[in-house]
Motif scaffolding. Structure first.
Motif, mmCIF file in Angstrom:
data_model
loop_
_atom_site.group_PDB
_atom_site.id
_atom_site.type_symbol
_atom_site.label_atom_id
_atom_site.label_comp_id
_atom_site.label_asym_id
_atom_site.label_seq_id
_atom_site.Cartn_x
_atom_site.Cartn_y
_atom_site.Cartn_z
ATOM 1 N N LEU A 1 -3.872 -2.386 -5.090
ATOM 2 C CA LEU A 1 -4.236 -2.766 -3.719
ATOM 3 C C LEU A 1 -5.226 -3.927 -3.729
ATOM 4 O O LEU A 1 -5.120 -4.857 -2.918
ATOM 5 C CB LEU A 1 -4.840 -1.570 -3.001
ATOM 6 N N MET B 1 -6.097 3.188 3.093
ATOM 7 C CA MET B 1 -5.447 1.901 2.854
ATOM 8 C C MET B 1 -6.088 0.811 3.695
ATOM 9 O O MET B 1 -6.318 -0.306 3.213
ATOM 10 C CB MET B 1 -3.952 2.023 3.149
ATOM 11 N N MET C 1 0.818 -1.208 0.000
ATOM 12 C CA MET C 1 0.000 0.000 0.000
ATOM 13 C C MET C 1 0.855 1.262 0.000
ATOM 14 O O MET C 1 0.551 2.230 -0.713
ATOM 15 C CB MET C 1 -0.937 -0.022 1.205
ATOM 16 N N GLY D 1 -8.097 -2.316 2.131
ATOM 17 C CA GLY D 1 -7.538 -3.629 2.436
ATOM 18 C C GLY D 1 -8.506 -4.522 3.181
ATOM 19 O O GLY D 1 -8.678 -5.695 2.832
#
Length: 386
Positions: free
Chosen positions: A130, A322, A62, A326
């Motif tokens: 990602l 992030m 990331m 995620g």
């Protein structure tokens, strides 16, 4: 290190263990989840466990994406602003009583549209990286194998084009109801403004949205597992969408509910992550503004405080984003694994791959052969008489 291969389709039921007297041994758990149909808590717990065990690899991927995407966006913005700098003031701050002319408006519109497209493409590619990295990390977490940032970075980059294509197709297909609504409503709005139709027709927009939004949600949920299919099965975008629809069929409400809950948890945690950065930035600006002399221009202290606040808020936003991306992708990935275990016997495939990649034990040590007994003397000594 073990080879990172994909999980191809595997038809057949999950290889269960016979039960005696209502008791069954616990399912094997080489990694973050047990290899059996999962409950809600196990899906969410497996996602958190993946972040806890492999946070270095996830954070590395990331941060690498942010280190590439943010400078590219800043550079594109700077170039666009520099290209039309002389037209900005005539458009946004024209002389009193005058209107901006086409000579200045057109370059600003062209630069703004071009910049929007470039930022959209750059941000989309970053999100695709990602999105591709999370299932790659999840596979190693499910199998209980260690991994490295380099391996995950390569795996993410290798599947990024296919993931980006899958995301684009999902956006076009799931967003098609909204596009249809806008294609009908915008002409009505212009016709109502010109007096050709009654303004009451504009009230149809909520009705159109009540029809379009449920269809969009239904399509988005059907294709929610497609990124995991792309990464873990090596499928192409169209194949991944079909596989996702097949895996979701009959479990739509369950997958929709868990995905929605995972998104809410990710949003709440990301807000908590960003909150300290915002507080730091706010408390850094307030004293500088309070000490600013009335009627004077900005001082160096105030400019420094504003820069620190901006950097803190930018860093907090990047970290929280992030985590949000995620975690939601890990929840979708665990749901994919759960559906494969329920329908296609993925547990057996995982155990077989682990057994095949297990290090071969060396040959069993042999016991040393006993030393041969010494032979008896050939001429034993005769006893003598005394």
């Amino acid at each position: 290190m073990t080879q990172n291969t994909g999980w191809g389709g595997h038809e057949g039921g999950w290889g269960g263990t016979p039960q005696w007297g209502g008791w069954a041994p616990p399912a094997p758990q080489p990694g973050v989840i047990p290899l059996r149909p999962l409950a809600l808590g196990e899906i969410l717990g497996g996602s958190f466990s993946t972040i806890r065990r492999h946070w270095k690899q996830l954070a590395g991927v990331m941060l690498a994406v942010q280190a590439i995407v943010l400078p590219v966006m800043a550079l594109a913005t700077g170039i666009a602003v520099a290209a039309v700098y002389q037209h900005i003031e005539p458009v946004f701050d024209p002389p009193f009583g005058t209107q901006p002319t086409a000579e200045h408006v057109v370059p600003v519109l062209v630069a703004g549209g071009t910049l929007f497209v470039l930022l959209l493409l750059t941000g989309g590619l970053g999100v695709a990286v990602l999105t591709a990295g999370c299932p790659a990390v999840l596979k190693e977490a499910v199998m209980g194998r260690p991994t490295t940032f380099r391996a995950m970075w390569r795996a993410a980059l290798r599947r990024t084009p296919a993931v980006a294509g899958t995301m684009l197709l999902t956006l076009l297909i799931a967003g098609s109801p909204l596009l249809a609504v806008m294609a009908v409503w915008l002409p009505l709005m212009f016709s109502a403004a010109s007096g050709d139709v009654s303004p009451a027709m504009l009230a149809l927009l909520p009705v159109f949205l009540l029809v379009a939004v449920p269809v969009m949600v239904w399509l988005s949920t059907r294709f929610a597992l497609a990124p995991a299919v792309v990464v873990l099965e090596g499928a192409r975008p169209v194949t991944a969408l079909r596989r996702s629809a097949k895996l979701v069929r009959g479990e739509w409400w369950r997958i929709f509910g868990i995905t929605m809950l995972g998104g809410l948890i990710a949003a709440a945690v990301s807000y908590l992550i960003q909150l300290p950065f915002n507080i730091i930035g706010m408390f850094g600006v307030i004293p500088a503004v309070a000490d600013q002399p009335e009627g004077s221009g900005p001082t160096s202290g105030m400019i420094t405080a504003l820069v620190v606040a901006f950097v803190a808020m930018l860093l907090g936003g990047a970290v929280s984003q992030m985590f949000q991306i995620g975690f939601t992708q890990l929840v979708s990935g665990v749901l994919y694994v759960d559906q494969r275990i329920r329908r296609e016997g993925l547990a057996d495939a995982i155990l077989a791959e682990l057994a095949a990649n297990a290090p071969n034990p060396g040959p069993a040590p042999t016991a040393p052969s006993p030393a041969p007994a010494s032979p008896p003397p050939s001429h034993p000594e005769e006893p003598t008489d005394t």
